[in-house]
Design a protein around this motif. Structure first.
Motif, PDB file in Angstrom:
ATOM      1  N   GLY A   1       0.789  -1.228   0.000  1.00  0.00           N
ATOM      2  CA  GLY A   1       0.000   0.000   0.000  1.00  0.00           C
ATOM      3  C   GLY A   1       0.811   1.263   0.000  1.00  0.00           C
ATOM      4  O   GLY A   1       1.882   1.346  -0.632  1.00  0.00           O
ATOM      5  N   SER A   2       0.322   2.266   0.729  1.00  0.00           N
ATOM      6  CA  SER A   2       0.855   3.627   0.669  1.00  0.00           C
ATOM      7  C   SER A   2       2.197   3.768   1.369  1.00  0.00           C
ATOM      8  O   SER A   2       2.397   3.224   2.463  1.00  0.00           O
ATOM      9  CB  SER A   2      -0.151   4.596   1.305  1.00  0.00           C
ATOM     10  OG  SER A   2       0.439   5.870   1.499  1.00  0.00           O
ATOM     11  N   PRO A   3       3.112   4.540   0.776  1.00  0.00           N
ATOM     12  CA  PRO A   3       4.401   4.804   1.424  1.00  0.00           C
ATOM     13  C   PRO A   3       4.289   5.742   2.621  1.00  0.00           C
ATOM     14  O   PRO A   3       5.258   5.954   3.335  1.00  0.00           O
ATOM     15  CB  PRO A   3       5.227   5.453   0.301  1.00  0.00           C
ATOM     16  CG  PRO A   3       4.219   6.061  -0.616  1.00  0.00           C
ATOM     17  CD  PRO A   3       3.036   5.152  -0.575  1.00  0.00           C
ATOM     18  N   ASP A   4       3.104   6.310   2.854  1.00  0.00           N
ATOM     19  CA  ASP A   4       2.910   7.195   4.003  1.00  0.00           C
ATOM     20  C   ASP A   4       2.509   6.438   5.264  1.00  0.00           C
ATOM     21  O   ASP A   4       2.657   6.967   6.363  1.00  0.00           O
ATOM     22  CB  ASP A   4       1.826   8.235   3.695  1.00  0.00           C
ATOM     23  CG  ASP A   4       2.230   9.161   2.569  1.00  0.00           C
ATOM     24  OD1 ASP A   4       3.350   9.665   2.609  1.00  0.00           O
ATOM     25  OD2 ASP A   4       1.420   9.354   1.640  1.00  0.00           O
ATOM     26  N   ILE A   5       2.002   5.228   5.111  1.00  0.00           N
ATOM     27  CA  ILE A   5       1.467   4.488   6.253  1.00  0.00           C
ATOM     28  C   ILE A   5       2.325   3.282   6.627  1.00  0.00           C
ATOM     29  O   ILE A   5       2.669   3.088   7.793  1.00  0.00           O
ATOM     30  CB  ILE A   5       0.015   4.042   5.958  1.00  0.00           C
ATOM     31  CG1 ILE A   5      -0.881   5.263   5.744  1.00  0.00           C
ATOM     32  CG2 ILE A   5      -0.525   3.172   7.078  1.00  0.00           C
ATOM     33  CD1 ILE A   5      -0.958   6.187   6.934  1.00  0.00           C
TER      34      ILE A   5
ATOM     35  N   THR B   1       7.334  -4.637   3.733  1.00  0.00           N
ATOM     36  CA  THR B   1       6.447  -3.659   3.099  1.00  0.00           C
ATOM     37  C   THR B   1       6.695  -3.593   1.606  1.00  0.00           C
ATOM     38  O   THR B   1       7.833  -3.686   1.140  1.00  0.00           O
ATOM     39  CB  THR B   1       6.649  -2.264   3.719  1.00  0.00           C
ATOM     40  OG1 THR B   1       7.998  -1.836   3.495  1.00  0.00           O
ATOM     41  CG2 THR B   1       6.371  -2.283   5.214  1.00  0.00           C
ATOM     42  N   HIS B   2       5.615  -3.421   0.864  1.00  0.00           N
ATOM     43  CA  HIS B   2       5.667  -3.221  -0.579  1.00  0.00           C
ATOM     44  C   HIS B   2       4.829  -1.984  -0.891  1.00  0.00           C
ATOM     45  O   HIS B   2       3.599  -2.016  -0.740  1.00  0.00           O
ATOM     46  CB  HIS B   2       5.110  -4.438  -1.328  1.00  0.00           C
ATOM     47  CG  HIS B   2       5.764  -5.739  -0.953  1.00  0.00           C
ATOM     48  ND1 HIS B   2       5.427  -6.424   0.203  1.00  0.00           N
ATOM     49  CD2 HIS B   2       6.724  -6.466  -1.576  1.00  0.00           C
ATOM     50  CE1 HIS B   2       6.160  -7.533   0.264  1.00  0.00           C
ATOM     51  NE2 HIS B   2       6.958  -7.585  -0.790  1.00  0.00           N
ATOM     52  N   THR B   3       5.482  -0.912  -1.287  1.00  0.00           N
ATOM     53  CA  THR B   3       4.778   0.357  -1.509  1.00  0.00           C
ATOM     54  C   THR B   3       4.955   0.827  -2.947  1.00  0.00           C
ATOM     55  O   THR B   3       5.952   0.512  -3.604  1.00  0.00           O
ATOM     56  CB  THR B   3       5.296   1.453  -0.561  1.00  0.00           C
ATOM     57  OG1 THR B   3       6.670   1.717  -0.842  1.00  0.00           O
ATOM     58  CG2 THR B   3       5.153   1.034   0.898  1.00  0.00           C
ATOM     59  N   TYR B   4       3.970   1.591  -3.404  1.00  0.00           N
ATOM     60  CA  TYR B   4       4.096   2.208  -4.724  1.00  0.00           C
ATOM     61  C   TYR B   4       4.781   3.566  -4.564  1.00  0.00           C
ATOM     62  O   TYR B   4       4.877   4.106  -3.452  1.00  0.00           O
ATOM     63  CB  TYR B   4       2.732   2.372  -5.391  1.00  0.00           C
ATOM     64  CG  TYR B   4       1.608   2.776  -4.482  1.00  0.00           C
ATOM     65  CD1 TYR B   4       1.517   4.082  -3.978  1.00  0.00           C
ATOM     66  CD2 TYR B   4       0.619   1.869  -4.113  1.00  0.00           C
ATOM     67  CE1 TYR B   4       0.486   4.449  -3.140  1.00  0.00           C
ATOM     68  CE2 TYR B   4      -0.421   2.240  -3.260  1.00  0.00           C
ATOM     69  CZ  TYR B   4      -0.479   3.520  -2.782  1.00  0.00           C
ATOM     70  OH  TYR B   4      -1.494   3.897  -1.951  1.00  0.00           O
TER      71      TYR B   4
END
Length: 932
Positions: A139-143, A158-161
């Motif tokens: 999900g989000s790189p902010d969370i 973690t896997h972020t866009y």
């Protein structure tokens, strides 16, 4: 005391008073050193999948569309057949970070931690992810990063866009969710050919976290009820169904997977969140799979919100929870220890297990919260003198032992239902005890701050009388002896206080809060002779007039305090001010100026009556505001050309600013149209917006320093930026405010003339750059109290005229779309804060003009402003609440922080406005810039 020293000391005092509120109310509730608690019985699930649909409201998911068809057919089928559902109640601030911390860590993050960052953890906390064997996040790189950094070891992946994908101008923000679903499918497919990964995935206590940001992004960009957002809900529903199918296939349909679907916060109809509106605090919760109670029929459910019939779910049992309760629920399902800092209570109605398992789970939950209580108790005992320590009576050491022994006995005897009730009582007592010790020092600190407040305000009043009321009294030998005795006495008091704090091992900040009143009151008592001088002057004072002024100011301060709760009080105040020229007699001598003052007051009085949140964007208001600014500017330019011709460069500068206003109005319209057509933010519009923002600080410094010329230049520069940051009727607010401010300058001149002042200057001749003749600076009069009160009143109008606490907290990115559309909370927040500050700058520049035009020392007026604002701050300090709803508590603290920071802020803003009004950049023949 010299003036510079006075203001430095004043700044320090107000910084301390400002920061004290964080030590009293915003201290972190987290403690460390607890023993992890888990259930010894085998858990029902081996793995858990957590779906968080960011920004999804409860009604958006549960309510059918106009045709009666569910927007989320798969989740609807789960509610009706396979799982348990309810509403998760969030707390303020309804933002992504605190929402996810409550969901996954089980505690409500304090505001000071939220303000320190979204990705970095200002405090260490335990979480479901940390207690799991492995956690896989998409999900989000902010969370996602904050939970990975908060975990011990290396088991949270973690896997972020890329952050650039979070673009509010995107043609289809739902692709963020599609990316997550596709990545999970690809991950599970790749795992089949990776033995190491396959082994990890088949271990117990695994968590899969899917953060779905598309609904939040579409909600901000197009509003929650838009076609884009509602279609995104359907896409998420289909994606959840696919993931469930893929998971079941991957694990061979072993029936050991639990699923949780919820949201971190909701969203208002106008696409914002953060303030605590019911549409933000009611989020959906659907749980199904291993260990979860299947759908239950319920014929008579009663909820105050009456949503069940509207949602068509009146026959299916609804189980509401607090957001923090979801963390212990997930822990119980997969058999991991409850997060150490969790204050959530396990919702047993979601569990499909034996009563023995439920009792053991509730017992572990109770002991986990009791462990936090014990650590808090030990910490407070260590920092308090034993004979002064007052323990929390319902949970003394002996009562804790009795609670635990009784709970264990009930479980061992098989009286599980009684044990569950008993453990819930223990949790309630432990939670109250946590609050008791968390606020243990509040009375002591609060009393110190109040003493300091009263002492400081008293000192400022005495300082005004001493320096601006001709009450100086030369020191005598007697007074010198008295001062020495006074000094030694207060030194002894300070040493005793410091020794008391040292024995208790108090934090260093406690020394400041406790010793500052000692120093302040010493300074007050040193000015005793000034008070004596005032008493001796009483017979010569106009007592009736003095009493009348003080009564009116006291009433005015109460009106300002009430305006923080009811914005309409500002409208009432403006209506009263509109009558001032008639009551004071100015109307007979200056009818046109008095009429302008009255009309501008009444026009501005409309804004506090208008809604601040809950409105749809209306670009027509912004265009109208731009047109009115151009009309007024051209009128001024024509009158200046006729009466006192401007220099050629000044005329060119004004024409350039008029073109800039028109360009900004066009840019806003163009951006709004482009985003509606889903064509993104044009690069030309973005360049215009950012260049306008930067130039707004420089262009006024190129204009003439004559009073009205400079004020007009400042107004046009600030209005250009305000137009770009506006979405509706608030674009007219700075224009109406400026009209009133110009009328204020004129009417103060009339007041000077009426008093027969020989220092009166013609406004058209005043130049900000000229130094004020010190010999003409006059002493304070009673009427100057009115000027200072007007200034404070207009500052409050500048803040609350188009907003309130909710609108400031509520985060609506639509206002900054001319500058950027890619999500960046700090840049967006900075732009919105500058929008809030622009009316402040307009009022400050006007106040500077009045000081110059009335030949009055700025320091004398500012001292009166200081007293008025400090009295308001003291009032709000008594109104701070530590009970009731979180929103009530947070709002009361926000009021105090706003008024307290206003004093510090005005000190700093006065320096900026002085530069804006009086300084000028000179462009010489050599093309070099000179700053005068």
């Amino acid at each position: 005391m010299k003036m510079v020293t006075f203001f430095v000391v004043g700044l320090i005092v107000h910084v301390v008073f400002f920061l004290c509120i964080f030590d009293i109310y915003f201290t972190s509730p987290l403690v460390h050193g607890m023993t992890p608690q888990r259930v010894s019985l085998p858990p029902p699930a081996k793995r858990l999948v957590l779906f968080v649909a960011d920004g999804l409201r409860a009604d958006s998911l549960f309510k059918p569309d106009d045709s009666g068809t569910s927007r989320a057919p798969y989740l609807r089928s789960v509610i009706e057949e396979g799982g348990t559902w309810g509403v998760s109640h969030t707390r303020v601030p309804t933002e992504s970070r605190p929402g996810h911390v409550a969901l996954i860590a089980g505690f409500y993050e304090d505001v000071s931690a939220v303000a320190k960052g979204w990705k970095e953890n200002p405090v260490e906390f335990d979480s479901v992810f940390n207690e799991s064997r492995y956690t896989w996040c998409w999900g989000s790189p902010d969370i996602l990063p904050m939970f990975a950094k908060g975990a011990t070891g290396d088991h949270v992946y973690t896997h972020t866009y890329p952050p650039e994908r979070e673009d509010f101008a995107s043609t289809d923000a739902s692709r963020l969710d599609t990316w997550v679903f596709d990545e999970v499918k690809d991950f599970l497919t790749a795992a089949k050919s990776n033995e190491t990964l396959l082994k990890k995935l088949h271990e117990e206590q695994n968590v899969f976290f899917l953060h779905l940001l598309g609904i939040d992004t579409n909600g901000h960009a197009h509003r929650p009820m838009s076609k884009e957002c509602l279609e995104n809900i359907g896409l998420v529903d289909a994606g959840v169904a696919d993931i469930v199918t893929v998971m079941d296939d991957f694990y061979g349909h072993d029936g050991k997977t639990a699923y949780v679907f919820t949201s971190d916060h909701g969203m208002t109809n106008w696409g914002s969140h953060g303030a605590g509106h019911p549409s933000e605090t009611l989020t959906p919760l659907v749980v199904w799979g291993a260990g979860v109670q299947k759908a239950q029929w319920e014929t008579s459910q009663k909820y105050e919100d009456n949503y069940l019939k509207e949602w068509g779910l009146e026959s299916y049992r609804r189980v509401d929870v607090n957001q923090a309760d979801i963390a212990p629920l997930m822990s119980s399902l997969i058999g991991i220890p409850f997060p150490l800092n969790s204050v959530g209570v396990l919702p047993l109605s979601y569990l499909n297990n034996s009563q023995h398992f439920k009792a053991e789970s509730m017992y572990a939950n109770a002991i986990q919260i009791l462990e936090q209580f014990r650590v808090k108790l030990a910490q407070k005992k260590e920092t308090t003198i034993s004979f002064l320590f007052t323990p929390y009576q319902p949970l003394t050491d002996s009562k804790q032992v009795d609670f635990i022994r009784q709970a264990r006995d009930l479980i061992q005897k098989g009286r599980f239902d009684e044990a569950i009730v008993y453990c819930k009582d223990l949790i309630a007592q432990a939670m109250e005890g946590l609050s008791y010790y968390h606020t243990y020092d509040r009375l002591f600190l609060g009393s110190s701050v109040v003493l300091g407040f009263i002492g400081w305000t008293s000192y400022v009043v005495l300082y005004i009388l001493k320096t601006h009321a001709s009450l100086r009294k030369p020191p005598t030998n007697t007074s010198m002896v008295t001062e020495r005795l006074l000094g030694w006495g207060f030194l002894c008091v300070g040493l005793l206080m410091a020794l008391f704090l040292l024995v208790q091992s108090s934090p260093w900040s406690y020394y400041i809060y406790s010793l500052m009143p000692v120093a302040v009151w010493y300074a007050v008592l040193k000015e005793f002779k000034t008070l004596v001088g005032l008493v001796r002057s009483i017979p010569s004072l106009p007592l009736t007039k003095c009493f009348g002024y003080f009564v009116l100011v006291a009433f005015g301060i109460e009106l300002l305090v009430m305006s923080f709760f009811y914005r309409a009080m500002l409208s009432l105040g403006l209506v009263v001010l509109a009558l001032w020229p008639v009551v004071s007699g100015f109307y007979t001598k200056a009818k046109f100026k008095s009429l302008s003052w009255t009309l501008s007051c009444l026009s501005l009085a409309v804004f506090p009556l208008l809604p601040v949140v809950g409105r749809e964007p209306n670009i027509n208001y912004v265009i109208s505001a731009g047109g009115l600014i151009l009309f007024n500017s051209s009128s001024f330019l024509w009158s200046s050309w006729r009466d006192s011709p401007l220099m050629r460069r000044d005329r060119q500068l004004f024409i350039f600013q008029m073109v800039q206003v028109a360009l900004c109005a066009y840019t806003l319209t163009s951006t709004h149209s482009s985003l509606q057509l889903k064509q993104g933010l044009p690069i030309f519009n973005q360049l215009v917006s950012w260049s306008t923002l930067v130039s707004s600080f420089l262009i006024p410094l190129l204009s003439s320093t004559r009073l009205f010329h400079r004020l007009l230049s400042i107004l046009m520069s600030l209005t250009c930026v305000y137009l770009l940051l506006s979405t509706g009727h608030e674009a007219l607010f700075p224009l109406m405010l400026s009209w009133l401010m110009l009328a204020w300058i004129h009417i103060e001149q009339e007041a000077m003339s009426r008093q027969g002042s020989s220092n009166r200057n013609e406004l058209s001749c005043i130049d900000f750059a000229e130094n004020i003749d010190i010999t003409k600076v006059r002493q304070l009069r009673l009427d100057d109290i009115r000027k200072s009160y007007f200034f404070v009143f207009f500052i409050i109008i500048a803040f609350f005229g188009c907003g309130n606490i909710a609108s400031i907290n509520s985060f609506d990115p639509a206002s900054v779309y001319c500058f950027l559309t890619v999500f960046n909370p700090f840049i967006m927040g900075g732009l919105l804060m500058w929008k809030v500050l622009i009316p402040f700058v307009i009022v400050m520049c006007t106040f500077e003009s009045i000081q110059v035009s009335t030949q009055l020392s700025s320091r004398s007026l500012f001292l009166i402003v200081l007293v008025i604002s400090d009295l308001m701050a003291l009032h709000f300090f008594f109104l701070v609440k530590d009970y009731g709803s979180w929103l009530d508590i947070g709002t009361s603290i926000s009021h105090y922080v706003i008024v307290m920071s206003m004093t510090i802020f005005l000190m700093l803003l006065s320096v900026m406005t002085h530069i804006l009004t009086s300084k000028k950049i000179l462009l010489g023949r050599s093309r070099k810039m000179h700053f005068r």
